[in-house]
Write a protein that holds these residues in place. Structure first.
Motif, PDB file in Angstrom:
ATOM      1  N   ALA A   1       0.829  -1.212   0.000  1.00  0.00           N
ATOM      2  CA  ALA A   1       0.000   0.000   0.000  1.00  0.00           C
ATOM      3  C   ALA A   1       0.859   1.256   0.000  1.00  0.00           C
ATOM      4  N   THR A   2       2.048   1.166   0.623  1.00  0.00           N
ATOM      5  CA  THR A   2       2.945   2.331   0.634  1.00  0.00           C
ATOM      6  C   THR A   2       3.436   2.652  -0.763  1.00  0.00           C
ATOM      7  N   ASP A   3       3.780   1.610  -1.537  1.00  0.00           N
ATOM      8  CA  ASP A   3       4.242   1.838  -2.910  1.00  0.00           C
ATOM      9  C   ASP A   3       3.134   2.418  -3.773  1.00  0.00           C
ATOM     10  N   VAL A   4       1.917   1.899  -3.593  1.00  0.00           N
ATOM     11  CA  VAL A   4       0.805   2.416  -4.377  1.00  0.00           C
ATOM     12  C   VAL A   4       0.520   3.872  -4.028  1.00  0.00           C
ATOM     13  N   THR A   5       0.607   4.209  -2.723  1.00  0.00           N
ATOM     14  CA  THR A   5       0.383   5.597  -2.306  1.00  0.00           C
ATOM     15  C   THR A   5       1.445   6.518  -2.868  1.00  0.00           C
ATOM     16  N   ALA A   6       2.695   6.056  -2.894  1.00  0.00           N
ATOM     17  CA  ALA A   6       3.767   6.877  -3.460  1.00  0.00           C
ATOM     18  C   ALA A   6       3.546   7.122  -4.953  1.00  0.00           C
TER      19      ALA A   6
ATOM     20  N   GLU B   1       0.661   7.082  -6.387  1.00  0.00           N
ATOM     21  CA  GLU B   1      -0.497   7.970  -6.494  1.00  0.00           C
ATOM     22  C   GLU B   1      -0.094   9.423  -6.299  1.00  0.00           C
ATOM     23  N   ASN B   2       0.785   9.696  -5.368  1.00  0.00           N
ATOM     24  CA  ASN B   2       1.243  11.068  -5.166  1.00  0.00           C
ATOM     25  C   ASN B   2       2.012  11.577  -6.382  1.00  0.00           C
TER      26      ASN B   2
ATOM     27  N   LYS C   1      -0.553  12.428  -9.017  1.00  0.00           N
ATOM     28  CA  LYS C   1      -1.240  13.682  -8.682  1.00  0.00           C
ATOM     29  C   LYS C   1      -0.366  14.886  -9.004  1.00  0.00           C
TER      30      LYS C   1
END
Length: 549
Positions: free
Chosen positions: A401-406, A408-409, A412
């Motif tokens: 989930a951390t990789d996906v959030t990174a 995603e940022n 964005k």
């Protein structure tokens, strides 16, 4: 009994044929050929000659059918480009042919794309035929119509080379429709032009570039208006349309905006996930409404004197002498005046004072105001939605989930995410479905068509040998065998004729089997000498009719 000579029935016919041939004047070449063929050495060599001819015919058929078809590679090139292309093809081992009439370079049909890719990698051909080459090819003594068409073609070629100088244009083709001026035409038609463009892969032309192309062509042809120039790309889209609907323009704007954001996300994720390990979809919600508002305000307590006019006049007379002691009583206001019909002069004399005051003013003030015009054009981005699917590689650890959030940022930041605008970014990591590789049919394999050509050529060569060569060989063998058999019969007949009185008897079958007229005559003489009575009986039967029998 006297010896009688019996002539064979075919002898008069043969003489008649020879006589007819001599009278008609036809050459007796066939007879000479037969004499040559009838020689023993030639008879023995006939089977070998037939076999060699059949093999040669089969070889010629095979090489003619097995040779691959030729396809034109380039036409109408300059001599320098032809020499460079010929050197490049020779260095790469690709065979080519040069047409002596048209000068076109042709290669094997199966190697056309390979040759073009090879030449494109080397930057060949460097130049297309220009107007000078077209004019130089004009033959001497051409008519006025041919000369006019040639000049028009040269102008079209020069315009095409000029348009190809634009970065996004790969090739260009220009067609000019210029009417021939004539004094007998009352209403002359205006000239027109059309331009066919082949754009570079992934490139497009802006409206300004299309207008520049139209004005370029219009400026090169007399009396040609820019509105009469049509520009079309390789997909058949009309680029010079001046009457596109607003919806079409907005749709094109939406596609361009989505493509720009998609390219930004793709350029960001390619180094991270790999070129084929993600999928990006972008939807841009564009506001198609157009609004304009005007507002006028007046600030409070804000004024400025613009102009002022005034007229002030004062006349006064000295007051009369006062009596008494100054004090409180003398400072009292005078009593109220009473109107009377006393003349003014008498009143003035009685009061002892005279006063006149006049004041006239005109003042103009400006009140401050503020006018604000707000214009909201069409095409404003209202909301942006981006969806990214990441591929989880088989046999590796799934993304956390951390990789996906990174990621995603990062996305964005690449698209300029605005939460107040309502933008949405959705990223999901899932394993992709494997593409099922469809087996390639054997007839679509690259080796199938050459194999068919080779096998077909071999079968046709074999068929030619069976249908043509083998009958020739068999006929030659039969002719040689019949000749040999005839010689044996002649030798036997001669031996029988020479020794008929001592060793053997001549029969009717031997006479009928005689190969030639001379041998048959000799046999008949020997038969008469051998058995005169029987020969006379045979002659009598031949001469007698059916009633006599």
């Amino acid at each position: 009994m006297a010896e009688q000579q019996i002539l064979p029935p075919e002898a008069p016919l043969a003489g008649t044929q020879i006589a007819r041939a001599t009278q008609s004047g036809s050459p007796l070449g066939l007879g000479s050929m037969r004499d040559i063929v009838s020689q023993p050495a030639v008879r023995k060599a006939l089977p070998a000659l037939a076999l060699g001819g059949a093999l040669g015919l089969a070889a010629i058929t095979y090489f003619m059918l097995s040779a691959p078809a030729q396809a034109p590679l380039f036409q109408g090139l300059a001599e320098a480009d032809k020499a460079a292309i010929a050197d490049a093809l020779t260095a790469s081992g690709i065979g080519y042919t040069l047409d002596a009439g048209s000068g076109a370079i042709s290669v094997d049909a199966g190697k056309v794309h390979e040759a073009r890719m090879l030449l494109a990698g080397q930057g060949l051909p460097k130049a297309q035929p220009n107007g000078d080459a077209v004019i130089a090819s004009l033959p001497m003594g051409s008519s006025r119509a041919v000369e006019g068409e040639t000049l028009r073609g040269a102008r079209e070629a020069d315009l095409a080379r000029t348009i190809e100088a634009i970065d996004s244009v790969k090739t260009a083709r220009v067609h000019l429709a210029t009417p021939v001026p004539s004094v007998f035409v009352r209403e002359a038609r205006e000239p027109a032009a059309s331009v066919m463009l082949t754009l570079q892969q992934g490139r497009s032309l802006s409206d300004a570039q299309v207008r520049a192309i139209r004005h370029l062509v219009a400026s090169s042809v007399p009396n040609l208006a820019a509105d009469a120039v049509s520009v079309v790309d390789q997909s058949g889209a009309l680029l010079s349309s001046d009457q596109a609907s607003p919806d079409d323009r907005m749709f094109q704007l939406q596609l361009q905006m989505e493509e720009r954001y998609r390219q930004a996300v793709t350029a960001l994720l390619t180094p991270i996930a790999g070129p084929d390990n993600f999928s990006v979809e972008v939807h841009a919600d564009i506001d198609l409404t157009e609004s304009q508002s005007t507002r006028e305000t007046y600030p409070e307590n804000d004024g400025a004197l613009r102009s002022e006019e005034g007229n002030k006049s004062i006349n006064s007379q000295a007051a009369p002498d006062t009596a008494g002691i100054p004090g409180a009583l003398s400072n009292q206001p005078p009593p109220a005046s009473q109107l009377s019909k006393t003349p003014t002069s008498a009143l003035q004399q009685s009061t002892g004072t005279q006063s006149q005051s006049e004041e006239t003013y005109t003042r103009n003030f400006d009140v401050g105001r503020e006018i604000a015009v707000t214009h909201s054009p069409q095409g404003r981005l209202r909301r942006l939605s981006v969806a990214v699917a990441l591929k989880d590689m088989a046999g590796t650890k799934n993304r956390s989930a951390t990789d996906v959030t990174a990621i995603e940022n990062l996305v964005k930041g690449a698209i300029g995410f605005n939460a107040e605008r309502g933008d949405i970014v959705a990223i999901s990591a899932r394993p992709f479905a494997e593409k099922a590789e469809q087996p390639l049919s054997f007839w679509n394999q690259p080796w199938f068509m050459p194999l068919v050509q080779q096998v077909g050529a071999a079968l046709l060569a074999l068929l030619a040998f069976v249908l043509v060569g083998r009958p020739l060989m068999k006929a030659a063998k039969n002719r040689a065998a019949s000749t040999h058999q005839r010689g044996e019969i002649e030798r036997q007949l001669l031996a029988a004729t020479s020794g008929a009185g001592s060793s053997g008897a001549i029969t009717i079958d031997m006479i009928e089997a005689a190969p030639s007229y001379e041998a048959r005559a000799n046999l008949v003489r020997s038969f008469i000498r051998q058995d005169p009575e029987r020969a006379a009986l045979i002659v009598r039967r031949m001469m007698a009719g059916p009633d006599d029998e």
